[in-house]
Design an enzyme around this catalytic site. Structure first.
Site, PDB file in Angstrom:
ATOM      1  N   HIS A 246       0.863  -1.192   0.000  1.00  0.00           N
ATOM      2  CA  HIS A 246       0.000   0.000   0.000  1.00  0.00           C
ATOM      3  C   HIS A 246       0.895   1.237   0.000  1.00  0.00           C
ATOM      4  O   HIS A 246       1.746   1.402   0.879  1.00  0.00           O
ATOM      5  CB  HIS A 246      -0.877  -0.024   1.255  1.00  0.00           C
ATOM      6  CG  HIS A 246      -1.910   1.048   1.342  1.00  0.00           C
ATOM      7  ND1 HIS A 246      -3.118   0.979   0.693  1.00  0.00           N
ATOM      8  CD2 HIS A 246      -1.906   2.228   2.025  1.00  0.00           C
ATOM      9  CE1 HIS A 246      -3.822   2.066   0.987  1.00  0.00           C
ATOM     10  NE2 HIS A 246      -3.122   2.834   1.787  1.00  0.00           N
TER      11      HIS A 246
ATOM     12  N   HIS B 291      -2.847   4.706  -2.918  1.00  0.00           N
ATOM     13  CA  HIS B 291      -3.928   5.446  -2.248  1.00  0.00           C
ATOM     14  C   HIS B 291      -3.634   6.931  -2.432  1.00  0.00           C
ATOM     15  O   HIS B 291      -2.714   7.467  -1.814  1.00  0.00           O
ATOM     16  CB  HIS B 291      -3.939   5.051  -0.748  1.00  0.00           C
ATOM     17  CG  HIS B 291      -4.933   5.792   0.072  1.00  0.00           C
ATOM     18  ND1 HIS B 291      -4.922   5.724   1.460  1.00  0.00           N
ATOM     19  CD2 HIS B 291      -5.944   6.620  -0.267  1.00  0.00           C
ATOM     20  CE1 HIS B 291      -5.905   6.478   1.931  1.00  0.00           C
ATOM     21  NE2 HIS B 291      -6.539   7.031   0.911  1.00  0.00           N
TER      22      HIS B 291
ATOM     23  N   GLY C 196      -5.167   2.346  11.663  1.00  0.00           N
ATOM     24  CA  GLY C 196      -5.264   1.764  13.008  1.00  0.00           C
ATOM     25  C   GLY C 196      -5.541   0.274  12.991  1.00  0.00           C
ATOM     26  O   GLY C 196      -6.046  -0.289  13.963  1.00  0.00           O
TER      27      GLY C 196
ATOM     28  N   MET D 138     -11.810   4.459   5.336  1.00  0.00           N
ATOM     29  CA  MET D 138     -10.792   5.052   6.191  1.00  0.00           C
ATOM     30  C   MET D 138     -11.265   4.972   7.629  1.00  0.00           C
ATOM     31  O   MET D 138     -12.344   5.487   7.964  1.00  0.00           O
ATOM     32  CB  MET D 138     -10.551   6.521   5.800  1.00  0.00           C
ATOM     33  CG  MET D 138      -9.873   6.714   4.458  1.00  0.00           C
ATOM     34  SD  MET D 138      -8.305   5.854   4.319  1.00  0.00           S
ATOM     35  CE  MET D 138      -7.328   6.696   5.578  1.00  0.00           C
TER      36      MET D 138
HETATM   37  C1  DX5 Z   1      -3.344   7.355   6.453  1.00  0.00           C
HETATM   38  C2  DX5 Z   1      -2.955   6.295   5.421  1.00  0.00           C
HETATM   39  C3  DX5 Z   1      -2.886   4.923   6.024  1.00  0.00           C
HETATM   40  C4  DX5 Z   1      -1.858   4.818   7.171  1.00  0.00           C
HETATM   41  C5  DX5 Z   1      -1.988   3.473   7.849  1.00  0.00           C
HETATM   42  O1  DX5 Z   1      -3.644   8.547   5.798  1.00  0.00           O
HETATM   43  O2  DX5 Z   1      -3.880   6.255   4.369  1.00  0.00           O
HETATM   44  O3  DX5 Z   1      -2.550   3.970   4.995  1.00  0.00           O
HETATM   45  O4  DX5 Z   1      -0.570   4.999   6.671  1.00  0.00           O
HETATM   46  O5  DX5 Z   1      -1.121   3.485   8.966  1.00  0.00           O
HETATM   47  P1  DX5 Z   1      -1.605   2.805  10.341  1.00  0.00           P
HETATM   48  O6  DX5 Z   1      -1.910   1.365   9.992  1.00  0.00           O
HETATM   49  O7  DX5 Z   1      -0.393   2.951  11.248  1.00  0.00           O
HETATM   50  O8  DX5 Z   1      -2.802   3.559  10.799  1.00  0.00           O
HETATM   51 ZN    ZN Z   2      -3.648   4.550   2.929  1.00  0.00          ZN
END
Ligand code: DX5
Ligand code: ZN
Length: 220
Positions: free
Chosen positions: A34, A67, A178, A138
């Site tokens: 990702h 993303h 998260g 999200m």
């Molecule tokens: C946040 C990103 C997520 C994030 C995930 O804006 O889109 O992909 O990096 O990181 P964790 O799993 O630590 O929340």
């Molecule tokens: Zn992301």
């Protein structure tokens, strides 16, 4: 073929040895990589772009799940497709014509994902839902990894899963933000099948390989 897919979020990795981190993800059984693209405008943070995406593509056989947390994503679709993105996900908040953008992504040979901020109601995706290959829920406000999971997004994931089922859609339901051994099972229950993990993967005390293995154990 894994029923539940894990997509480590590479911006949480140690950038001083990205290739090793990617290799460790791959050998630990991650399914996708990702890549969080942030422009400092749609979200406060600036991260990476097509050049970094292309480097990731060269470093792994894993599908690259891009993303886009950027304004005017339409301008950059071609660049990310050329860089080797397998999937490109765009935010409804940045696309005046979400269905048109989805069709453009698919015309470039990528699968098309649609996503929405926690404050945006699921109904905002309705018009594009029949055309999407993936819906990303999200579970944090986009912009940073390492944030706390928002449990109120469980209901939104269920709502979107029901919409997809009513459409007999084969789209993936991905959750991002998260995700951990504790929160992934909650979102499995809600009908999700793809899980992005940044901190839970890359900040694991025994390294990202163990992190991925622990997350995989939480979905079997
Ligand atoms: C946040 C990103 C997520 C994030 C995930 O804006 O889109 O992909 O990096 O990181 P964790 O799993 O630590 O929340
Ligand atoms: Zn992301």
């Amino acid at each position: 073929m894994n029923k539940f897919l894990l997509a480590p979020s590479i911006i949480a990795a140690d950038f001083t040895h990205i290739a090793d981190e990617i290799a460790a993800c791959e050998s630990a059984g991650a399914d996708w990589l990702h890549v969080d693209v942030m422009d400092g405008h749609f979200v406060p943070t600036i991260t990476v772009g097509p050049l970094f995406t292309e480097a990731c593509k060269r470093a792994t056989k894993l599908p690259i799940d891009v993303h886009l947390m950027i304004s005017e994503p339409e301008k950059y679709l071609e660049a990310f497709a050329k860089a080797g993105a397998n999937n490109i996900t765009v935010h409804v908040e940045t696309c005046p014509d979400l269905t048109g953008t989805v069709k453009k992504i698919k015309s470039l040979g990528c699968t098309a994902g649609i996503t929405l901020n926690p404050a945006t109601p699921a109904s905002a995706l309705d018009s594009a839902l029949p055309f999407a290959d993936l819906v990303l829920v999200m579970s944090v406000v986009p912009g940073y990894s390492g944030q706390v999971f928002m449990p109120e997004m469980i209901g939104k994931a269920e709502e979107i899963r029901n919409k997809l089922n009513a459409l007999r859609s084969k789209a993936h339901l991905e959750v991002d933000g998260g995700m951990s051994e504790k929160t992934i099972p909650l979102m499995v229950q809600a009908g999700a099948n793809v899980f992005v993990a940044g901190n839970a993967a890359f900040k694991h005390p025994q390294g990202v390989g163990q992190g991925i293995k622990a997350l995989r154990a939480s979905v079997v």
